[in-house]
Design a protein around this motif. Structure first.
Motif, PDB file in Angstrom:
ATOM      1  N   PRO A  11       0.587  -1.041  -0.053  1.00  0.00           N
ATOM      2  CA  PRO A  11      -0.198  -0.023  -0.026  1.00  0.00           C
ATOM      3  C   PRO A  11       0.913   1.512  -0.048  1.00  0.00           C
ATOM      4  CG  PRO A  11      -0.199  -1.024   2.056  1.00  0.00           C
ATOM      5  CD  PRO A  11       0.366  -2.177   1.279  1.00  0.00           C
ATOM      6  N   GLN A  12       1.840   1.078   0.666  1.00  0.00           N
ATOM      7  CA  GLN A  12       2.883   2.663   0.806  1.00  0.00           C
ATOM      8  C   GLN A  12       3.233   2.905  -0.789  1.00  0.00           C
ATOM      9  OE1 GLN A  12       5.330   3.007   4.168  1.00  0.00           O
ATOM     10  NE2 GLN A  12       4.684   1.195   5.288  1.00  0.00           N
ATOM     11  N   VAL A  13       3.856   1.493  -1.261  1.00  0.00           N
ATOM     12  CA  VAL A  13       4.369   2.051  -2.528  1.00  0.00           C
ATOM     13  C   VAL A  13       3.422   2.002  -3.471  1.00  0.00           C
ATOM     14  CG1 VAL A  13       5.685   0.742  -4.319  1.00  0.00           C
ATOM     15  CG2 VAL A  13       6.274   0.460  -2.019  1.00  0.00           C
ATOM     16  N   LEU A  14       2.068   1.722  -3.484  1.00  0.00           N
ATOM     17  CA  LEU A  14       1.032   2.263  -4.404  1.00  0.00           C
ATOM     18  C   LEU A  14       0.851   3.593  -4.135  1.00  0.00           C
ATOM     19  CD1 LEU A  14      -1.257  -0.889  -3.999  1.00  0.00           C
ATOM     20  CD2 LEU A  14      -0.298  -0.089  -6.233  1.00  0.00           C
ATOM     21  N   ARG A  15       0.740   4.290  -3.169  1.00  0.00           N
ATOM     22  CA  ARG A  15       0.615   5.537  -3.068  1.00  0.00           C
ATOM     23  C   ARG A  15       1.583   6.346  -3.634  1.00  0.00           C
ATOM     24  NH1 ARG A  15      -3.356   6.488   2.500  1.00  0.00           N
ATOM     25  NH2 ARG A  15      -4.750   4.383   2.032  1.00  0.00           N
ATOM     26  N   MET A  16       2.948   6.032  -3.287  1.00  0.00           N
ATOM     27  CA  MET A  16       3.920   6.737  -3.708  1.00  0.00           C
ATOM     28  C   MET A  16       3.978   6.795  -5.088  1.00  0.00           C
ATOM     29  SD  MET A  16       7.084   6.192  -0.906  1.00  0.00           S
ATOM     30  CE  MET A  16       7.011   4.420  -0.773  1.00  0.00           C
ATOM     31  N   THR A  17       3.715   5.537  -5.853  1.00  0.00           N
ATOM     32  CA  THR A  17       3.712   5.499  -7.252  1.00  0.00           C
ATOM     33  C   THR A  17       2.679   6.246  -7.923  1.00  0.00           C
ATOM     34  OG1 THR A  17       4.581   3.045  -7.107  1.00  0.00           O
ATOM     35  CG2 THR A  17       3.570   3.936  -9.217  1.00  0.00           C
ATOM     36  N   LYS A  18       1.405   6.500  -7.036  1.00  0.00           N
ATOM     37  CA  LYS A  18       0.407   7.400  -7.710  1.00  0.00           C
ATOM     38  C   LYS A  18       1.019   8.623  -7.722  1.00  0.00           C
ATOM     39  CE  LYS A  18      -4.390   8.769  -7.448  1.00  0.00           C
ATOM     40  NZ  LYS A  18      -5.632   8.577  -7.249  1.00  0.00           N
ATOM     41  N   ARG A  19       1.643   9.020  -6.730  1.00  0.00           N
ATOM     42  CA  ARG A  19       1.958  10.115  -6.462  1.00  0.00           C
ATOM     43  C   ARG A  19       2.897  10.977  -7.624  1.00  0.00           C
ATOM     44  NH1 ARG A  19      -0.274  14.756  -5.888  1.00  0.00           N
ATOM     45  NH2 ARG A  19      -1.745  13.159  -4.282  1.00  0.00           N
ATOM     46  N   LEU A  20       3.830   9.785  -7.897  1.00  0.00           N
ATOM     47  CA  LEU A  20       4.743  10.321  -9.082  1.00  0.00           C
ATOM     48  C   LEU A  20       4.144  10.266 -10.108  1.00  0.00           C
ATOM     49  CD1 LEU A  20       7.778   7.600  -7.889  1.00  0.00           C
ATOM     50  CD2 LEU A  20       7.815  10.284  -7.887  1.00  0.00           C
ATOM     51  N   LEU A  21       3.206   9.533 -10.431  1.00  0.00           N
ATOM     52  CA  LEU A  21       2.234   9.774 -11.840  1.00  0.00           C
ATOM     53  C   LEU A  21       1.644  10.916 -11.951  1.00  0.00           C
ATOM     54  CD1 LEU A  21       1.099   6.143 -12.176  1.00  0.00           C
ATOM     55  CD2 LEU A  21       2.654   7.231 -13.503  1.00  0.00           C
ATOM     56  N   ARG A  22       1.157  11.465 -10.913  1.00  0.00           N
ATOM     57  CA  ARG A  22       0.297  12.745 -10.731  1.00  0.00           C
ATOM     58  C   ARG A  22       1.685  13.860 -10.825  1.00  0.00           C
ATOM     59  NH1 ARG A  22      -3.927  10.839 -12.008  1.00  0.00           N
ATOM     60  NH2 ARG A  22      -5.827  10.571 -10.419  1.00  0.00           N
ATOM     61  N   THR A  44      13.264   1.020   2.461  1.00  0.00           N
ATOM     62  CA  THR A  44      13.509   0.723   4.001  1.00  0.00           C
ATOM     63  C   THR A  44      12.088   0.102   4.512  1.00  0.00           C
ATOM     64  OG1 THR A  44      12.824   3.064   4.151  1.00  0.00           O
ATOM     65  CG2 THR A  44      14.980   2.622   4.176  1.00  0.00           C
ATOM     66  N   THR A  45      11.435  -0.398   3.568  1.00  0.00           N
ATOM     67  CA  THR A  45      10.083  -0.683   4.010  1.00  0.00           C
ATOM     68  C   THR A  45      10.253  -2.252   4.510  1.00  0.00           C
ATOM     69  OG1 THR A  45       9.141  -1.459   1.662  1.00  0.00           O
ATOM     70  CG2 THR A  45       8.504   1.074   2.894  1.00  0.00           C
ATOM     71  N   ARG A  46       9.431  -2.794   5.269  1.00  0.00           N
ATOM     72  CA  ARG A  46       9.256  -4.303   5.307  1.00  0.00           C
ATOM     73  C   ARG A  46       8.916  -4.972   4.222  1.00  0.00           C
ATOM     74  NH1 ARG A  46       8.235  -5.794  11.765  1.00  0.00           N
ATOM     75  NH2 ARG A  46       9.870  -4.356  12.742  1.00  0.00           N
ATOM     76  N   ASP A  47       7.936  -4.210   3.524  1.00  0.00           N
ATOM     77  CA  ASP A  47       7.242  -5.102   2.377  1.00  0.00           C
ATOM     78  C   ASP A  47       8.297  -5.043   1.182  1.00  0.00           C
ATOM     79  OD1 ASP A  47       4.576  -5.051   3.477  1.00  0.00           O
ATOM     80  OD2 ASP A  47       3.934  -3.204   2.591  1.00  0.00           O
ATOM     81  N   HIS A  48       9.220  -4.220   0.950  1.00  0.00           N
ATOM     82  CA  HIS A  48      10.224  -4.256  -0.203  1.00  0.00           C
ATOM     83  C   HIS A  48      10.994  -5.752   0.314  1.00  0.00           C
ATOM     84  CE1 HIS A  48      13.599  -3.794  -2.730  1.00  0.00           C
ATOM     85  NE2 HIS A  48      14.250  -3.538  -1.631  1.00  0.00           N
ATOM     86  N   GLU A  49      11.436  -5.693   1.631  1.00  0.00           N
ATOM     87  CA  GLU A  49      12.174  -7.122   2.201  1.00  0.00           C
ATOM     88  C   GLU A  49      11.425  -8.015   1.683  1.00  0.00           C
ATOM     89  OE1 GLU A  49      13.362  -6.735   6.020  1.00  0.00           O
ATOM     90  OE2 GLU A  49      14.573  -4.648   5.790  1.00  0.00           O
ATOM     91  N   GLU A  50      10.134  -8.309   1.993  1.00  0.00           N
ATOM     92  CA  GLU A  50       9.231  -9.276   1.764  1.00  0.00           C
ATOM     93  C   GLU A  50       9.377  -9.588   0.563  1.00  0.00           C
ATOM     94  OE1 GLU A  50       6.418 -12.190   2.114  1.00  0.00           O
ATOM     95  OE2 GLU A  50       7.908 -11.618   3.446  1.00  0.00           O
ATOM     96  N   ALA A  51       8.923  -8.694  -0.608  1.00  0.00           N
ATOM     97  CA  ALA A  51       8.923  -8.957  -1.981  1.00  0.00           C
ATOM     98  C   ALA A  51      10.235  -9.805  -2.364  1.00  0.00           C
ATOM     99  CB  ALA A  51       8.871  -7.733  -2.702  1.00  0.00           C
ATOM    100  N   VAL A  52      11.340  -9.226  -2.176  1.00  0.00           N
ATOM    101  CA  VAL A  52      12.647  -9.687  -2.437  1.00  0.00           C
ATOM    102  C   VAL A  52      12.783 -11.048  -1.867  1.00  0.00           C
ATOM    103  CG1 VAL A  52      15.062  -9.469  -2.510  1.00  0.00           C
ATOM    104  CG2 VAL A  52      13.566  -7.640  -2.861  1.00  0.00           C
ATOM    105  N   ASN A  53      12.574 -11.439  -0.486  1.00  0.00           N
ATOM    106  CA  ASN A  53      12.577 -12.634   0.024  1.00  0.00           C
ATOM    107  C   ASN A  53      11.671 -13.555  -0.783  1.00  0.00           C
ATOM    108  OD1 ASN A  53      14.747 -11.849   1.672  1.00  0.00           O
ATOM    109  ND2 ASN A  53      13.202 -11.099   3.585  1.00  0.00           N
ATOM    110  N   ALA A  54      10.452 -13.192  -1.042  1.00  0.00           N
ATOM    111  CA  ALA A  54       9.548 -14.097  -1.626  1.00  0.00           C
ATOM    112  C   ALA A  54       9.907 -14.480  -3.080  1.00  0.00           C
ATOM    113  CB  ALA A  54       8.127 -13.486  -1.474  1.00  0.00           C
TER     114      ALA A  54
END
Length: 264
Positions: free
Chosen positions: A208-219, A242-252
């Motif tokens: 969710p955090q990355v989704l919101r940042m991505t949308k802000r960049l597009l805007r 630095t988010t845990r979701d990034h670590e989770e994505a790479v580890n997964a």
């Protein structure tokens, strides 16, 4: 949320339904229309685990646009008062909906006319039912786009097509909307909400955090220089790394399993 805008949440996806089918979901100064959108967007923004939003209309129309009865009641109103009614009324909707950081999908279930079309253009993605139609019809009732349409529509279809639509008021059917890029997909009427929920679900699988940042960049990228956007991207990327979701994505990926994102 009762009244004009129904608020329904299913996990990380919120569905907003304009609920005035008897007047084809027309946007009115009266009846709390503006307040409903502003309050819904504020609620969504404050819930960090919301990852996608669907906007649609009840009944046979997405939105017929401005309420002609309200327009008639403005006959004889001083220009300064009309100006303030727009600034304090309908213009708050694009400021709330377009600027919302959560990805938004317009499920256009029928006519999206005038301000109704502009409302769809405030969303990031538009899916149209086969029965949907679209018109930037302000000129046909002797007014200009007052809710940001002159800014929104060219960004959706390009300057030339936007000018053609705004200067003629002509209506596009669903196929015409698909051809000019106004919608990204057209589906049978009965499959519209299934398609919108499927798309929202695929969006909502992501952090969710990355989704919101991505949308802000597009805007922001629509009006920033490349150099400025790169600076902003670098800052957002530092946060994302630095988010845990990034670590989770790479580890997964290394562990060959689906990631489990928690918004941290």
């Amino acid at each position: 949320m009762s009244g004009f805008l129904l608020f329904e949440r299913d996990g990380p996806v919120v569905t907003l339904t304009m609920n005035a089918p008897e007047r084809r979901n027309a946007l009115s100064i009266e009846g709390g229309t503006t307040e409903a959108f502003v309050e819904a967007c504020a609620r969504i923004a404050a819930e960090p685990d919301v990852r996608a939003v669907i906007l649609t209309g009840a009944g046979s129309a997405f939105s017929a646009g401005g309420d002609l009865k309200s327009m008639r009641e403005r006959f004889g109103m001083p220009p300064a008062a009309i100006r303030e009614s727009y600034r304090r009324g309908i213009q708050k909707i694009p400021l709330a909906l377009y600027e919302l950081d959560v990805p938004t999908v317009a499920a256009v279930n029928g006519p999206a006319i005038g301000a109704g079309l502009d409302l769809a253009c405030m969303c990031d993605i538009r899916i149209g039912a086969e029965s949907s139609s679209y018109a930037e019809s302000f000129v046909s009732v002797g007014i200009v786009p007052g809710d940001g349409g002159a800014w929104l529509l060219p960004r959706a279809v390009g300057q030339s097509k936007a000018a053609e639509m705004a200067f003629t008021g002509d209506r596009l059917d669903a196929r015409g909307a698909l051809e000019c890029g106004l919608v990204s997909r057209v589906v049978p009427d009965a499959e519209l909400m299934e398609a919108a929920r499927g798309l929202a679900g695929r969006i909502a699988r992501n952090p969710p955090q990355v989704l919101r940042m991505t949308k802000r960049l597009l805007r922001e990228g629509q009006h920033m220089s490349l150099a400025s956007l790169l600076e902003m991207s670098a800052s957002f990327q530092a946060l994302a790394h630095t988010t845990r979701d990034h670590e989770e994505a790479v580890n997964a990926w290394f562990e060959k399993r689906p990631p489990r994102f928690e918004g941290r």
